[in-house]
Motif scaffolding. Structure first.
Motif, short mmCIF file in Angstrom:
data_model
loop_
_atom_site.label_atom_id
_atom_site.label_comp_id
_atom_site.label_asym_id
_atom_site.label_seq_id
_atom_site.Cartn_x
_atom_site.Cartn_y
_atom_site.Cartn_z
N VAL A 1 70.81 20.68 110.73
CA VAL A 1 70.88 19.21 110.66
C VAL A 1 72.34 18.76 110.65
CG1 VAL A 1 70.44 17.22 109.20
CG2 VAL A 1 68.65 18.91 109.57
N GLU A 2 73.17 19.45 109.88
CA GLU A 2 74.59 19.09 109.81
C GLU A 2 75.27 19.27 111.17
OE1 GLU A 2 78.04 17.65 108.28
OE2 GLU A 2 76.02 17.65 107.41
N LYS A 3 74.91 20.32 111.90
CA LYS A 3 75.48 20.52 113.23
C LYS A 3 75.07 19.40 114.17
CE LYS A 3 75.84 25.56 113.08
NZ LYS A 3 75.38 26.86 113.68
N ARG A 4 73.80 18.99 114.10
CA ARG A 4 73.35 17.89 114.96
C ARG A 4 74.07 16.59 114.62
NH1 ARG A 4 68.24 20.53 114.36
NH2 ARG A 4 67.62 19.11 112.68
N ARG A 5 74.30 16.37 113.33
CA ARG A 5 75.03 15.17 112.92
C ARG A 5 76.46 15.18 113.47
NH1 ARG A 5 73.08 14.73 106.56
NH2 ARG A 5 71.05 13.76 106.98
N HIS B 1 77.42 16.65 116.22
CA HIS B 1 77.34 16.39 117.65
C HIS B 1 77.20 14.89 117.92
CE1 HIS B 1 77.50 20.54 118.52
NE2 HIS B 1 76.23 20.84 118.24
N TRP B 2 76.33 14.22 117.15
CA TRP B 2 76.15 12.78 117.33
C TRP B 2 77.41 12.02 116.94
CZ3 TRP B 2 72.73 10.57 120.23
CH2 TRP B 2 71.50 11.20 120.47
N ALA B 3 78.13 12.53 115.93
CA ALA B 3 79.37 11.86 115.50
C ALA B 3 80.41 11.86 116.61
CB ALA B 3 79.92 12.54 114.24
N ALA B 4 80.34 12.85 117.51
CA ALA B 4 81.29 12.91 118.62
C ALA B 4 81.10 11.75 119.59
CB ALA B 4 81.15 14.23 119.36
N LEU B 5 79.95 11.06 119.53
CA LEU B 5 79.69 9.93 120.41
C LEU B 5 80.28 8.62 119.88
CD1 LEU B 5 75.96 10.64 121.37
CD2 LEU B 5 78.03 11.21 122.66
N ILE B 6 80.83 8.64 118.67
CA ILE B 6 81.43 7.42 118.13
C ILE B 6 82.69 7.10 118.93
CG2 ILE B 6 82.50 6.37 116.10
CD1 ILE B 6 80.81 8.24 114.38
N PRO B 7 82.83 5.88 119.48
CA PRO B 7 84.03 5.54 120.26
C PRO B 7 85.29 5.61 119.41
CG PRO B 7 82.27 3.93 120.61
CD PRO B 7 81.84 4.80 119.46
N THR B 8 86.38 6.02 120.03
CA THR B 8 87.67 6.12 119.34
C THR B 8 88.68 5.11 119.87
OG1 THR B 8 88.45 7.81 120.91
CG2 THR B 8 87.31 8.58 118.92
N GLN B 9 88.29 4.29 120.85
CA GLN B 9 89.22 3.34 121.46
C GLN B 9 88.53 2.02 121.73
OE1 GLN B 9 90.37 5.17 125.14
NE2 GLN B 9 91.55 6.79 124.18
N PHE B 10 89.35 0.97 121.78
CA PHE B 10 88.91 -0.34 122.24
C PHE B 10 89.92 -0.81 123.27
CE2 PHE B 10 89.00 -5.00 122.02
CZ PHE B 10 87.68 -5.27 122.37
#
Length: 233
Positions: free
Chosen positions: A42-46, A48-57
């Motif tokens: 579960v922690e690994k999947r979290r 992976h999903w956290a990598a989809l959070i945008p880092t730029q605007f």
């Protein structure tokens, strides 16, 4: 006196027994809360999903993607690569209505030069101060939403007049430069850095037009774009 010594001895013995019992409970508790294989997955999947959070605007003007475009982005490979998703608009002007655009953009930033403070190794981001990117290379595809734009050639044009081309999607290439200010850590709130950039771009249909009609001025192949990028993470 003997009674007092006996009471003290019993108290010390009870304290030692309680301490050992507490240690035993702590050990059992630690064993009980050790993560299971499921929890690790579960922690690994979290992650992976956290990598989809945008880092730029990003806010960008022109660039064959509309009068003004705004969007989000992701950076990786030590900030040498970026992927951006932008949405823009084209004002009405001489057409019947305004139009919306969408752009998927990939940026490559090979070098970074420190303008204030010591130069970092391997072009890594500075902790604070100004830096300069002498070259950025961008490849992006954009589309304009509307029935006026087509994927395949309409019948009103001569056969194969627009072969391999469409007006719905444009492939663009841009070269540019950036100036970046790394915000001091104690002053950061919603962003870690601010970048000002410009790009000189062209697209597939401009190049094709130049090949077909050599009378088109070379300068008409290119357009200037200005923008601002906020690094949020």
């Amino acid at each position: 006196m003997k009674r007092r010594l006996l009471i003290i001895s019993l108290a010390l013995a009870c304290g030692a027994m309680i301490a050992r019992a507490e240690d035993s409970i702590d050990v059992q508790h630690e064993i009980a809360v050790a993560p299971t294989r499921y929890e690790l997955n579960v922690e690994k999947r979290r992650q992976h999903w956290a990598a989809l959070i945008p880092t730029q605007f990003v806010i960008q003007n022109a660039g064959n993607m509309g009068l003004l475009s705004v969007g989000i982005g992701w950076d990786y490979a030590h900030h040498h690569l970026e992927t951006q998703l932008l949405f823009g608009f084209i004002p009405k002007h001489q057409s019947t209505r305004a139009k919306a655009t969408m752009t998927v953009k990939e940026n490559y930033i090979p070098w970074r030069i420190a303008l204030t403070g010591p130069q970092t190794s391997s072009g890594k981001m500075l902790k604070q101060g100004w830096s300069f990117n002498p070259l950025t290379v961008s490849l992006y595809v954009n589309t304009v939403f509307g029935h006026e734009f087509w994927r395949g050639q309409p019948r009103r044009y001569p056969s194969r007049y627009y072969e391999f081309m469409s007006t719905e999607y444009r492939v663009n290439l841009a070269l540019g430069q950036r100036f970046t200010w790394q915000i001091p850590e104690q002053r950061r709130k919603r962003a870690s850095s601010v970048s000002l950039f410009y790009e000189v771009s062209t697209c597939d249909i401009y190049i094709r037009s130049k090949i077909i009609d050599h009378g088109i001025p070379f300068k008409d192949l290119f357009g200037l774009s200005l923008g601002v990028k906020l690094q949020t993470m």
